[in-house]
Write a protein that holds these residues in place. Structure first.
Motif, mmCIF file in Angstrom:
data_model
loop_
_atom_site.group_PDB
_atom_site.id
_atom_site.type_symbol
_atom_site.label_atom_id
_atom_site.label_comp_id
_atom_site.label_asym_id
_atom_site.label_seq_id
_atom_site.Cartn_x
_atom_site.Cartn_y
_atom_site.Cartn_z
ATOM 1 N N MET A 1 0.832 -1.178 0.000
ATOM 2 C CA MET A 1 0.000 0.000 0.000
ATOM 3 C C MET A 1 0.881 1.247 0.000
ATOM 4 S SD MET A 1 -3.143 -0.530 2.496
ATOM 5 C CE MET A 1 -3.410 -2.051 3.304
ATOM 6 N N HIS A 2 0.320 2.319 -0.449
ATOM 7 C CA HIS A 2 1.025 3.592 -0.476
ATOM 8 C C HIS A 2 0.289 4.594 0.403
ATOM 9 C CE1 HIS A 2 2.291 1.837 -4.400
ATOM 10 N NE2 HIS A 2 3.452 2.248 -3.942
ATOM 11 N N TYR A 3 1.053 5.367 1.159
ATOM 12 C CA TYR A 3 0.491 6.413 2.011
ATOM 13 C C TYR A 3 1.264 7.692 1.773
ATOM 14 C CZ TYR A 3 -1.796 2.536 4.251
ATOM 15 O OH TYR A 3 -2.553 1.424 4.476
ATOM 16 N N ARG A 4 0.566 8.807 1.754
ATOM 17 C CA ARG A 4 1.223 10.093 1.530
ATOM 18 C C ARG A 4 1.888 10.564 2.819
ATOM 19 N NH1 ARG A 4 -3.731 13.454 -0.344
ATOM 20 N NH2 ARG A 4 -4.637 12.126 1.265
ATOM 21 N N ALA A 5 3.134 11.005 2.687
ATOM 22 C CA ALA A 5 3.911 11.493 3.832
ATOM 23 C C ALA A 5 4.323 12.936 3.581
ATOM 24 C CB ALA A 5 5.145 10.632 4.054
ATOM 25 N N ILE A 6 4.318 13.712 4.633
ATOM 26 C CA ILE A 6 4.864 15.069 4.590
ATOM 27 C C ILE A 6 6.096 15.072 5.486
ATOM 28 C CG2 ILE A 6 4.510 17.462 5.275
ATOM 29 C CD1 ILE A 6 1.626 17.203 4.477
ATOM 30 N N LEU A 7 7.217 15.542 4.934
ATOM 31 C CA LEU A 7 8.477 15.614 5.676
ATOM 32 C C LEU A 7 8.991 17.048 5.633
ATOM 33 C CD1 LEU A 7 10.207 12.531 4.068
ATOM 34 C CD2 LEU A 7 9.334 12.631 6.390
ATOM 35 N N LYS A 8 9.609 17.463 6.730
ATOM 36 C CA LYS A 8 10.305 18.752 6.716
ATOM 37 C C LYS A 8 11.476 18.665 7.679
ATOM 38 C CE LYS A 8 7.760 21.305 10.259
ATOM 39 N NZ LYS A 8 7.024 22.531 10.536
ATOM 40 N N GLN A 9 12.454 19.515 7.439
ATOM 41 C CA GLN A 9 13.630 19.555 8.283
ATOM 42 C C GLN A 9 13.517 20.769 9.199
ATOM 43 O OE1 GLN A 9 17.272 19.485 6.073
ATOM 44 N NE2 GLN A 9 18.278 18.239 7.616
ATOM 45 N N SER A 10 13.795 20.556 10.488
ATOM 46 C CA SER A 10 13.687 21.638 11.461
ATOM 47 C C SER A 10 14.728 21.439 12.551
ATOM 48 C CB SER A 10 12.278 21.654 12.072
ATOM 49 O OG SER A 10 12.158 22.662 13.047
ATOM 50 N N ASP A 11 15.593 22.405 12.718
ATOM 51 C CA ASP A 11 16.625 22.374 13.769
ATOM 52 C C ASP A 11 17.422 21.074 13.782
ATOM 53 O OD1 ASP A 11 15.936 24.945 14.695
ATOM 54 O OD2 ASP A 11 14.352 24.124 15.976
ATOM 55 N N GLY A 12 17.800 20.594 12.601
ATOM 56 C CA GLY A 12 18.627 19.397 12.508
ATOM 57 C C GLY A 12 17.859 18.090 12.582
ATOM 58 N N TRP A 13 16.548 18.128 12.641
ATOM 59 C CA TRP A 13 15.715 16.932 12.706
ATOM 60 C C TRP A 13 14.836 16.858 11.463
ATOM 61 C CZ3 TRP A 13 16.035 13.340 16.534
ATOM 62 C CH2 TRP A 13 16.708 13.703 17.690
ATOM 63 N N TRP A 14 14.516 15.643 11.045
ATOM 64 C CA TRP A 14 13.504 15.419 10.025
ATOM 65 C C TRP A 14 12.224 15.046 10.750
ATOM 66 C CZ3 TRP A 14 13.523 16.224 4.851
ATOM 67 C CH2 TRP A 14 14.761 16.528 4.278
ATOM 68 N N ILE A 15 11.154 15.771 10.455
ATOM 69 C CA ILE A 15 9.866 15.542 11.091
ATOM 70 C C ILE A 15 8.898 15.111 10.003
ATOM 71 C CG2 ILE A 15 7.981 16.619 12.384
ATOM 72 C CD1 ILE A 15 10.187 18.652 13.356
ATOM 73 N N GLY A 16 8.178 14.025 10.232
ATOM 74 C CA GLY A 16 7.270 13.513 9.216
ATOM 75 C C GLY A 16 5.956 13.048 9.801
ATOM 76 N N ARG A 17 4.954 13.021 8.939
ATOM 77 C CA ARG A 17 3.647 12.485 9.313
ATOM 78 C C ARG A 17 2.994 11.888 8.087
ATOM 79 N NH1 ARG A 17 -0.864 16.128 8.397
ATOM 80 N NH2 ARG A 17 -0.111 18.075 7.490
ATOM 81 N N LEU A 18 2.136 10.921 8.308
ATOM 82 C CA LEU A 18 1.376 10.324 7.222
ATOM 83 C C LEU A 18 0.006 10.983 7.167
ATOM 84 C CD1 LEU A 18 2.208 6.519 7.486
ATOM 85 C CD2 LEU A 18 3.298 8.287 6.100
ATOM 86 N N ILE A 19 -0.317 11.552 6.026
ATOM 87 C CA ILE A 19 -1.599 12.226 5.853
ATOM 88 C C ILE A 19 -2.747 11.225 5.934
ATOM 89 C CG2 ILE A 19 -3.009 13.549 4.217
ATOM 90 C CD1 ILE A 19 -0.346 14.584 3.056
ATOM 91 N N ASP A 20 -2.553 10.055 5.360
ATOM 92 C CA ASP A 20 -3.625 9.074 5.250
ATOM 93 C C ASP A 20 -3.819 8.232 6.509
ATOM 94 O OD1 ASP A 20 -4.054 9.749 2.448
ATOM 95 O OD2 ASP A 20 -2.122 8.778 2.117
#
Length: 69
Positions: A1-20
């Motif tokens: 299965m495929h799920y949409r992820a949003i990633l961003k970099q902040s203060d040296g960390w990668w932060i992500g979440r799955l929209i679905d």
């Protein structure tokens, strides 16, 4: 299965979440580690049994397609 992820970099960390899959989030030092944590979180969420008591019901709702403005 495929799920949409949003990633961003902040203060040296990668932060992500799955929209679905709300609630599946990750924070890691590398993009690859963040993606892997999201995969593990999705697997764990989808493997979690859903328990209902005798008074609960499960149903399906219909949400209309959004109309572009």
């Amino acid at each position: 299965m495929h799920y949409r992820a949003i990633l961003k970099q902040s203060d040296g960390w990668w932060i992500g979440r799955l929209i679905d899959l709300p609630g599946v989030n990750a924070q890691e030092k590398t993009r690859e580690a963040c993606l892997q944590s999201l995969r593990i979180g999705a697997e764990d969420m989808l493997a979690t049994p859903i328990e209902f008591d005798a008074e609960s019901i499960m149903t399906i709702i219909e949400v209309p397609d959004r109309v572009a403005a």
